[in-house]
Design an enzyme around this catalytic site. Structure first.
Site, PDB file in Angstrom:
ATOM      1  N   GLU A 141       0.640  -1.561   0.081  1.00  0.00           N
ATOM      2  CA  GLU A 141       0.138   0.186   0.442  1.00  0.00           C
ATOM      3  C   GLU A 141       0.641   1.495   0.415  1.00  0.00           C
ATOM      4  O   GLU A 141       0.523   2.483   0.205  1.00  0.00           O
ATOM      5  CB  GLU A 141      -0.729  -0.142   1.153  1.00  0.00           C
ATOM      6  CG  GLU A 141       0.057  -0.271   2.830  1.00  0.00           C
ATOM      7  CD  GLU A 141      -1.303  -0.162   3.310  1.00  0.00           C
ATOM      8  OE1 GLU A 141      -2.004   1.008   3.630  1.00  0.00           O
ATOM      9  OE2 GLU A 141      -1.890  -1.454   4.281  1.00  0.00           O
ATOM     10  N   CYS A 178      -3.344  -3.477   3.840  1.00  0.00           N
ATOM     11  CA  CYS A 178      -2.451  -4.673   4.722  1.00  0.00           C
ATOM     12  C   CYS A 178      -3.059  -5.999   4.682  1.00  0.00           C
ATOM     13  O   CYS A 178      -2.219  -7.019   4.515  1.00  0.00           O
ATOM     14  CB  CYS A 178      -2.154  -4.559   5.839  1.00  0.00           C
ATOM     15  SG  CYS A 178      -1.812  -2.304   7.088  1.00  0.00           S
ATOM     16  N   HIS A 209      -2.046 -10.223  11.704  1.00  0.00           N
ATOM     17  CA  HIS A 209      -2.267  -8.554  12.093  1.00  0.00           C
ATOM     18  C   HIS A 209      -2.453  -8.446  12.734  1.00  0.00           C
ATOM     19  O   HIS A 209      -2.396  -7.485  13.410  1.00  0.00           O
ATOM     20  CB  HIS A 209      -2.961  -8.198  10.525  1.00  0.00           C
ATOM     21  CG  HIS A 209      -2.642  -6.719   9.813  1.00  0.00           C
ATOM     22  ND1 HIS A 209      -1.569  -7.094   9.900  1.00  0.00           N
ATOM     23  CD2 HIS A 209      -2.865  -5.658  10.589  1.00  0.00           C
ATOM     24  CE1 HIS A 209      -1.171  -5.068   9.288  1.00  0.00           C
ATOM     25  NE2 HIS A 209      -2.346  -4.810   9.939  1.00  0.00           N
TER      26      HIS A 209
HETATM   27  N1  CAA Z   1       1.115   3.041  30.864  1.00  0.00           N
HETATM   28  C1  CAA Z   1       0.584   2.035  30.129  1.00  0.00           C
HETATM   29  N2  CAA Z   1      -0.393   1.423  29.057  1.00  0.00           N
HETATM   30  C2  CAA Z   1      -0.752   2.891  29.285  1.00  0.00           C
HETATM   31  C3  CAA Z   1      -0.258   4.224  29.022  1.00  0.00           C
HETATM   32  C4  CAA Z   1       0.661   4.638  30.189  1.00  0.00           C
HETATM   33  N3  CAA Z   1       1.646   4.996  30.902  1.00  0.00           N
HETATM   34  N4  CAA Z   1      -0.803   4.928  28.239  1.00  0.00           N
HETATM   35  C5  CAA Z   1      -1.533   4.851  27.565  1.00  0.00           C
HETATM   36  N5  CAA Z   1      -1.332   3.474  27.942  1.00  0.00           N
HETATM   37  C6  CAA Z   1      -2.239   1.884  27.058  1.00  0.00           C
HETATM   38  C7  CAA Z   1      -3.876   2.418  26.974  1.00  0.00           C
HETATM   39  O1  CAA Z   1      -4.461   2.143  27.969  1.00  0.00           O
HETATM   40  C8  CAA Z   1      -3.743   1.696  25.617  1.00  0.00           C
HETATM   41  O2  CAA Z   1      -3.799   0.220  26.111  1.00  0.00           O
HETATM   42  P1  CAA Z   1      -6.092  -0.824  26.040  1.00  0.00           P
HETATM   43  O3  CAA Z   1      -6.492  -0.054  24.190  1.00  0.00           O
HETATM   44  O4  CAA Z   1      -5.713  -1.916  26.267  1.00  0.00           O
HETATM   45  O5  CAA Z   1      -7.153   0.130  27.023  1.00  0.00           O
HETATM   46  C9  CAA Z   1      -3.124   2.087  24.755  1.00  0.00           C
HETATM   47  O6  CAA Z   1      -1.686   2.032  25.848  1.00  0.00           O
HETATM   48  C10 CAA Z   1      -3.103   2.362  24.311  1.00  0.00           C
HETATM   49  O7  CAA Z   1      -3.379   4.286  24.500  1.00  0.00           O
HETATM   50  P2  CAA Z   1      -4.606   4.950  23.667  1.00  0.00           P
HETATM   51  O8  CAA Z   1      -5.549   4.090  22.808  1.00  0.00           O
HETATM   52  O9  CAA Z   1      -4.826   5.938  24.379  1.00  0.00           O
HETATM   53  O10 CAA Z   1      -3.523   5.715  22.217  1.00  0.00           O
HETATM   54  P3  CAA Z   1      -3.310   6.310  21.451  1.00  0.00           P
HETATM   55  O11 CAA Z   1      -5.022   7.404  21.207  1.00  0.00           O
HETATM   56  O12 CAA Z   1      -2.362   7.086  21.019  1.00  0.00           O
HETATM   57  O13 CAA Z   1      -4.343   5.251  20.007  1.00  0.00           O
HETATM   58  C11 CAA Z   1      -3.556   4.320  17.950  1.00  0.00           C
HETATM   59  C12 CAA Z   1      -2.911   4.005  19.712  1.00  0.00           C
HETATM   60  C13 CAA Z   1      -5.355   3.683  17.567  1.00  0.00           C
HETATM   61  C14 CAA Z   1      -3.219   2.657  18.886  1.00  0.00           C
HETATM   62  C15 CAA Z   1      -3.071   4.555  17.540  1.00  0.00           C
HETATM   63  O14 CAA Z   1      -1.369   4.398  17.653  1.00  0.00           O
HETATM   64  C16 CAA Z   1      -3.063   4.819  15.696  1.00  0.00           C
HETATM   65  O15 CAA Z   1      -3.873   5.324  15.494  1.00  0.00           O
HETATM   66  N6  CAA Z   1      -2.063   4.262  15.483  1.00  0.00           N
HETATM   67  C17 CAA Z   1      -2.342   3.907  13.322  1.00  0.00           C
HETATM   68  C18 CAA Z   1      -3.500   2.830  13.252  1.00  0.00           C
HETATM   69  C19 CAA Z   1      -3.958   1.779  13.775  1.00  0.00           C
HETATM   70  O16 CAA Z   1      -2.494   1.465  13.871  1.00  0.00           O
HETATM   71  N7  CAA Z   1      -4.978   0.649  13.989  1.00  0.00           N
HETATM   72  C20 CAA Z   1      -5.021  -0.779  13.844  1.00  0.00           C
HETATM   73  C21 CAA Z   1      -6.263  -1.576  13.532  1.00  0.00           C
HETATM   74  S1  CAA Z   1      -6.313  -0.533  11.251  1.00  0.00           S
HETATM   75  C22 CAA Z   1      -4.959  -1.571  11.154  1.00  0.00           C
HETATM   76  O17 CAA Z   1      -5.364  -2.634  11.271  1.00  0.00           O
HETATM   77  C23 CAA Z   1      -3.902  -1.451   9.776  1.00  0.00           C
HETATM   78  C24 CAA Z   1      -3.229  -1.034   9.698  1.00  0.00           C
HETATM   79  O18 CAA Z   1      -2.032  -2.072   9.945  1.00  0.00           O
HETATM   80  C25 CAA Z   1      -2.971   0.130   9.699  1.00  0.00           C
END
Ligand code: CAA
Length: 386
Positions: free
Chosen positions: A79, A111, A233
């Site tokens: 992609e 993906c 994945h």
């Molecule tokens: N200590 C320990 N854990 C902590 C923490 C701390 N201090 N602070 C936060 N966390 C935890 C949270 O509780 C959360 O865990 P849970 O999901 O188990 O509750 C985890 O860390 C992540 O926290 P957030 O959800 O608040 O993180 P974020 O808002 O930064 O978003 C994300 C994370 C959505 C993955 C972001 O990085 C993102 O948008 N990534 C790109 C999209 C992606 O990868 N999507 C996956 C599905 S899509 C797909 O699979 C296709 C692809 O490859 C892209």
């Protein structure tokens, strides 16, 4: 006829960023990335190492002269293509010296692309049993400095040789797939980085998993107990763990324990490479096969492929006698531990440096002595060094 994976190769850039350094630079608690996402490092590609050179290196790791004579199809899932028209696999065909009478194409669906490639490869070998098909998944996941997805970037390629009587695993004919027209992650043609609705994307990934899994079990009269391992994945390892927990909730403890141990083996490489989009599932499979201590011939492994947008698929493979002899056991110490660690400044400079061509479509690039490298753009043509 038994058709499946005869060899698996992998290539990543020789540079990485420690995810804790990224967290500190962005004012985020490092535990959020290391525990919350279960990510440790990210592979960082310079602009001279694109999806073509990574793909060529992954394939070069596994192919011998006989393979190059017998491969008559190259399917590359990506992609992050380098051209809107020419398939990256055509460059790879040239770099590897594959015999001329071959078909070379590129497949796109986020993906998921390489998984469709595997099915196409199997059908091709079914029709032409002496054929060998090279299926490659090659991607560079880049969300941008300070973006929400910055902690889930990465770069790398997986290459799989598909043939009859494979040495590693047979592809079972039990695939179940699903399509949902959703906007969880996409990249418009005018944008260098993807648009992503992060939280929604994780919910969609998990919902597609549970609904497809239920349909898969129903259509194939199977249960989670039939599998020694489940591969997912892995945009980041914690999401795979959530998937594993969701679909094994009702299993007895001893089955859960085996699956959980093998899940740990399956994320070792991704934890240090990051997301490689199309290749992530297969990097998980390679990590499992090279690091699990309890897998044996005839064990079945289920795989969950997910591509945003969204298309997903669940299928299984069965390990064949002697599969261990065709895998590497020293990848962590020989390859991963020898990479160059970058500072945050070096990462920002190297990963996000773009190629600007002059009015004649020319650009000279820095010298890169890797086995394959992009040397320059010459009249809008990409020129690679073999
Ligand atoms: N200590 C320990 N854990 C902590 C923490 C701390 N201090 N602070 C936060 N966390 C935890 C949270 O509780 C959360 O865990 P849970 O999901 O188990 O509750 C985890 O860390 C992540 O926290 P957030 O959800 O608040 O993180 P974020 O808002 O930064 O978003 C994300 C994370 C959505 C993955 C972001 O990085 C993102 O948008 N990534 C790109 C999209 C992606 O990868 N999507 C996956 C599905 S899509 C797909 O699979 C296709 C692809 O490859 C892209």
């Amino acid at each position: 006829m038994k058709i499946g994976i005869d060899k698996i190769g992998f290539a990543m850039p020789d540079k990485y960023l420690d995810i804790r350094d990224l967290a500190n630079a962005r004012g985020i608690d490092p535990d959020k990335f290391t525990k919350g996402l279960m990510q440790l490092e990210m592979a960082i590609s310079p602009r001279t190492q694109d999806i073509v050179t990574l793909a060529a290196r992954a394939a070069a790791e596994i192919l011998n002269d006989e393979d190059k004579e017998k491969i008559d199809m190259i399917i590359l899932g990506t992609e992050t293509g380098v051209d809107q028209s020419k398939a990256a696999s055509v460059f790879v065909h040239g770099l590897l010296g594959i015999q001329a009478f071959a078909r070379s194409i590129e497949i796109k669906e986020a993906c998921y692309g390489a998984t469709a490639g595997l099915e196409m490869a199997r059908n091709h070998v079914m029709a032409k049993p002496e054929s060998r098909v090279l299926v490659i998944a090659s991607d560079i996941a880049k969300y941008g400095v300070g973006s929400g997805g910055e902690s889930t970037q990465g770069a790398g390629a997986i290459a799989m040789l598909i043939k009859k009587d494979p040495a590693i695993a047979v592809l079972n004919r039990d695939n179940v797939y699903q399509t949902r027209d959703k906007m969880d992650f996409w990249r418009p043609n005018y944008s260098p980085y993807p648009c992503v609705d992060g939280k929604f994307s994780t919910e969609l990934y998990l919902d597609c998993l549970s609904t497809t899994w239920n349909q898969y079990l129903k259509e194939n009269s199977k249960s989670a107990k039939d599998f020694k391992a489940l591969c997912f994945h892995l945009p980041y390892p914690k999401l795979g763990l959530k998937g594993l927990s969701a679909i094994t909730e009702n299993l007895e403890d001893h089955h859960k324990e085996v699956l959980s141990k093998n899940f740990t083996s399956s994320i070792l490489y991704s934890q240090r490479v990051g997301n490689i989009y199309t290749g992530s599932l297969y990097l998980g499979l390679l990590s499992l096969l090279e690091n699990s201590e309890n897998l044996k011939a005839k064990d079945s492994i289920a795989l969950y492929s997910y591509g945003s947008g969204a298309v997903c698929e669940i299928f299984s493979i069965q390990l064949v006698e002697g599969f261990q002899k065709h895998l590497r056991k020293n990848r962590l110490t020989n390859d991963f531990d020898k990479r160059e660690k970058l500072s945050i400044e070096e990462y920002e400079d190297i990963f996000f440096k773009t190629i600007e061509v002059d009015e004649n479509g020319n650009a000279e690039l820095e010298e890169d002595l890797s086995p394959y490298a992009l040397m320059k753009i010459d009249g809008h043509k990409r020129v690679y060094r073999k």
